[in-house]
Design an enzyme around this catalytic site. Structure first.
Site, mmCIF file in Angstrom:
data_model
loop_
_atom_site.group_PDB
_atom_site.id
_atom_site.type_symbol
_atom_site.label_atom_id
_atom_site.label_comp_id
_atom_site.label_asym_id
_atom_site.label_seq_id
_atom_site.Cartn_x
_atom_site.Cartn_y
_atom_site.Cartn_z
ATOM 1 C CE LYS A 1 2.540 4.364 -6.220
ATOM 2 N NZ LYS A 1 1.414 5.312 -6.008
ATOM 3 N N GLY B 1 1.251 1.730 3.673
ATOM 4 C CA GLY B 1 -0.068 1.586 3.073
ATOM 5 C C GLY B 1 -0.831 0.492 3.780
ATOM 6 C CB SER B 2 -3.935 -1.234 2.915
ATOM 7 O OG SER B 2 -3.594 -1.747 1.647
ATOM 8 C CB THR B 3 -2.479 -5.171 6.242
ATOM 9 O OG1 THR B 3 -2.087 -4.389 7.389
ATOM 10 C CG2 THR B 3 -2.046 -6.609 6.439
ATOM 11 N N GLY C 1 0.521 -4.274 1.319
ATOM 12 C CA GLY C 1 1.832 -4.617 1.864
ATOM 13 C C GLY C 1 2.200 -6.069 1.574
ATOM 14 C CD GLU D 1 6.321 1.930 9.684
ATOM 15 O OE1 GLU D 1 5.320 1.704 10.380
ATOM 16 O OE2 GLU D 1 7.464 2.055 10.149
ATOM 17 C CD GLU E 1 -6.181 0.604 8.638
ATOM 18 O OE1 GLU E 1 -5.920 0.022 7.573
ATOM 19 O OE2 GLU E 1 -5.363 1.327 9.230
HETATM 20 P P1 NAD Z 1 -2.934 1.398 -0.187
HETATM 21 O O1 NAD Z 1 -2.222 0.185 0.266
HETATM 22 O O2 NAD Z 1 -4.140 1.241 -1.023
HETATM 23 O O3 NAD Z 1 -1.954 2.358 -1.010
HETATM 24 C C1 NAD Z 1 -0.743 2.828 -0.472
HETATM 25 C C2 NAD Z 1 0.214 3.161 -1.588
HETATM 26 O O4 NAD Z 1 0.527 1.967 -2.289
HETATM 27 C C3 NAD Z 1 -0.357 4.123 -2.643
HETATM 28 O O5 NAD Z 1 0.681 4.977 -3.088
HETATM 29 C C4 NAD Z 1 -0.787 3.171 -3.761
HETATM 30 O O6 NAD Z 1 -0.802 3.805 -5.023
HETATM 31 C C5 NAD Z 1 0.304 2.126 -3.672
HETATM 32 N N1 NAD Z 1 -0.054 0.798 -4.197
HETATM 33 C C6 NAD Z 1 -1.275 0.234 -4.313
HETATM 34 N N2 NAD Z 1 -1.175 -1.009 -4.863
HETATM 35 C C7 NAD Z 1 0.142 -1.225 -5.070
HETATM 36 C C8 NAD Z 1 0.894 -2.331 -5.601
HETATM 37 N N3 NAD Z 1 0.299 -3.455 -6.035
HETATM 38 N N4 NAD Z 1 2.231 -2.228 -5.668
HETATM 39 C C9 NAD Z 1 2.856 -1.104 -5.234
HETATM 40 N N5 NAD Z 1 2.202 -0.033 -4.741
HETATM 41 C C10 NAD Z 1 0.859 -0.089 -4.660
HETATM 42 O O7 NAD Z 1 -3.251 2.224 1.129
HETATM 43 P P2 NAD Z 1 -4.057 3.585 1.262
HETATM 44 O O8 NAD Z 1 -5.507 3.274 1.302
HETATM 45 O O9 NAD Z 1 -3.552 4.582 0.300
HETATM 46 O O10 NAD Z 1 -3.546 4.081 2.692
HETATM 47 C C11 NAD Z 1 -4.160 3.763 3.852
HETATM 48 C C12 NAD Z 1 -3.424 2.623 4.541
HETATM 49 O O11 NAD Z 1 -2.108 3.039 4.901
HETATM 50 C C13 NAD Z 1 -4.102 2.242 5.834
HETATM 51 O O12 NAD Z 1 -4.140 0.851 5.950
HETATM 52 C C14 NAD Z 1 -3.179 2.849 6.891
HETATM 53 O O13 NAD Z 1 -3.261 2.226 8.138
HETATM 54 C C15 NAD Z 1 -1.849 2.681 6.255
HETATM 55 N N6 NAD Z 1 -0.863 3.598 6.866
HETATM 56 C C16 NAD Z 1 0.090 3.071 7.698
HETATM 57 C C17 NAD Z 1 1.008 3.913 8.341
HETATM 58 C C18 NAD Z 1 2.046 3.355 9.272
HETATM 59 O O14 NAD Z 1 2.977 4.073 9.603
HETATM 60 N N7 NAD Z 1 1.940 2.109 9.703
HETATM 61 C C19 NAD Z 1 0.961 5.281 8.111
HETATM 62 C C20 NAD Z 1 -0.030 5.786 7.260
HETATM 63 C C21 NAD Z 1 -0.927 4.927 6.646
#
Ligand code: NAD
Length: 489
Positions: A177, A230-232, A235, A252, A383
């Site tokens: 997704k 995605g975000s902590t 996560g 991650e 962040e």
């Molecule tokens: P986010 O957590 O808002 O979203 C990430 C993904 O999760 C999206 O596809 C979103 O639709 C999905 N999502 C959101 N809520 C969800 C839920 N309740 N259940 C399942 N999926 C859900 O993050 P973002 O703002 O899109 O991305 C930026 C973040 O990603 C930053 O914190 C960045 O540091 C992190 N990131 C980490 C790495 C790594 O390798 N550690 C790499 C790239 C980005």
């Protein structure tokens, strides 16, 4: 039913299909504020369909496909990405607003990643130990099953390929997704995968909203393993969802990575590299070195030089080859970034350049330097995920390490010093998944990438990633007569 060419369907069971809801959403081009394309958004019924297709692939031909053939397919996909690199780079650059020069490197990185795992397949093997007597034991590796993968918007193509390549190498089938804002490049990768011969159902792409479609994918009983980037905060939610029913999980997550600059460093090298390490990808990078920690004697000089170089960063049209920094992903994200900068001002920091939203279309934000800052400020702890660096002084080596580790994250760190022993000493004391010594770059296939602390767990890009998509099964028997067990049977 197949959808028209100008619109993008979901990719399920080897073809582009309409979502059950019929929803098509505008996909924005953040640098212009225009609509780039329209893409289907999937919901629960589509996830059901995708998981079913993935399971059927595993139960069918894909489950019997030997490693050599999976390797050939991964190489073929790498070839197809190379052949289509111009189209992919332009699509990604327009959809994310990111400078085409960066995106070209990302597409090349994606190709290398598929090639790396095409070779790494050769390492997938069980073992047999001499246990003694006539006991025979061997272990075999089996794909964990259907992998549910969720990726963010900041590197939509690269993050997807970091997840797809090891899963496919291990023999899993995938439902991925992407973020609803950035589904285009990975949908194209899935098409290319089908063209080079990946069987239907092995790769399924279902863009959709996180809290609904994403959460449903995570909880789906047909999904055996979840890999999330995605975000902590999200996560943590995904981790909770993975507890019932229990799922294998890798996370991650976010970062607030330090860049330690010592007075004995080669400053002519370190200062431009430190500017790159935050402003590449407009700071929308998990490993962005967003805290620049500077030895006190150098502080004013470094702030002045970083400020000057930040003013020179070429911000503009992402498709212009000269552009170094494009736009942010959206006006709403820019407002969030700007809120952190305003917050730092209110906390008494000085903004030496940037920090203002200009006129004109597009979600642009200038490279921004926050000086006179302490590590306890919100801008140093949270962040920001934008082109904003917070410059913090330190007294000595011990103080630098203390400040570097004094955040909840632990993804990446860079150390600049002319003393190699100090570089290695610090590397051993920093709580982060990667430490660069006089080297700002971070992610190469073959080098494990991932987090300590709240930056997550599990490693990508490396041999150990394969194990996250494999089960180990132990088989035991006797080759001689079986001894009597304690029940005398
Ligand atoms: P986010 O957590 O808002 O979203 C990430 C993904 O999760 C999206 O596809 C979103 O639709 C999905 N999502 C959101 N809520 C969800 C839920 N309740 N259940 C399942 N999926 C859900 O993050 P973002 O703002 O899109 O991305 C930026 C973040 O990603 C930053 O914190 C960045 O540091 C992190 N990131 C980490 C790495 C790594 O390798 N550690 C790499 C790239 C980005």
């Amino acid at each position: 039913m197949a959808v028209a060419m100008t619109e993008h369907g979901l990719f399920i069971n080897g073809e582009s299909v309409e979502p059950a809801s019929g929803e098509l959403r505008d996909v924005p081009e953040p640098a212009t504020g225009e609509v780039l394309a329209r893409a289907a958004m999937g919901g629960e019924a589509d996830i059901d369909r995708a998981v079913e297709a993935a399971r059927a692939a595993l139960d069918g031909a894909w489950g019997k496909t030997p490693g050599t053939e999976r390797s050939r397919l991964l190489h073929a996909l790498a070839d197809a990405i190379t052949a289509n690199r111009k189209e992919l780079a332009e699509l990604e650059s327009r959809n994310v607003g990111k400078a085409i020069s960066s995106v070209k490197a990302e597409v090349a990185g994606a190709t290398e990643n598929f090639r790396y795992y095409a070779s790494a397949i050769a390492t997938i093997a069980g073992r047999s130990n001499p246990i003694g007597n006539s006991l025979l034991f061997y272990s075999q590796k089996e794909p964990v099953g259907v992998a549910g993968q969720i990726v963010p918007w900041n590197y939509p193509l690269l993050m997807a390929t970091w997840k797809l390549a090891p899963a496919l190498a291990a023999g899993c089938a995938v439902v991925l997704k992407p973020d609803p804002q950035t589904p285009l490049s990975v949908l194209r990768i899935a098409e290319l995968a089908a063209e080079v011969g990946f069987p239907p159902g092995v790769i399924n792409i279902v863009p959709g909203d996180g809290p609904t479609t994403g959460a449903y994918l995570v909880k789906h009983p047909g999904v055996d393993k979840v890999a999330f980037t995605g975000s902590t905060k999200t996560g943590g939610e995904v981790m909770r969802l993975c507890s019932d029913p229990i799922k294998r999980l890798t996370l991650e997550l976010g970062g607030k990575s330090p860049n330690l600059l010592f007075a004995d460093a080669n400053l002519a090298d370190a200062i431009p590299a430190s500017v790159w390490a935050i402003f590449a990808s407009a700071g929308q990078s998990c490993e962005a070195r967003s805290r620049l920690l500077v030895e006190k004697s150098l502080y004013d000089d470094v702030v002045a030089q970083v400020t000057e170089l930040s003013k020179q960063v070429k911000v503009g049209d992402p498709l212009d080859a000269e552009t170094q920094m494009g736009s942010l992903i959206s006006p709403s994200h820019r407002a969030k970034v700007h809120g952190f900068v305003d917050g730092a001002r209110a906390e008494g920091a000085e903004i030496t350049t940037g920090g203002a939203i200009g006129d004109g279309p597009g979600a642009f934000y200038p490279p921004t330097v926050i000086a006179n800052a302490g590590n306890q400020m919100v801008a140093a702890q949270e962040e920001i995920f934008g082109p904003v660096v917070t410059v913090i002084p330190f007294e000595d080596e011990a103080d630098a390490i203390r400040i570097a580790n004094d955040v909840k994250y632990g993804l990446m760190a860079t150390v600049w010093t002319g003393d190699p022993a100090r570089g290695h000493r610090i590397a051993s004391k920093i709580k982060s998944g990667t430490v660069g010594i006089n080297m700002p770059y971070t992610a190469f296939p073959g080098i494990p990438f991932g987090g300590y602390k709240q930056s997550g767990f599990g490693r990508e890009l490396a041999l150990e990633t394969l194990d996250l998509y494999l089960e180990t099964k132990s088989v035991v028997t006797y080759t001689g007569s079986r001894p009597t067990n304690p029940f005398g049977l």
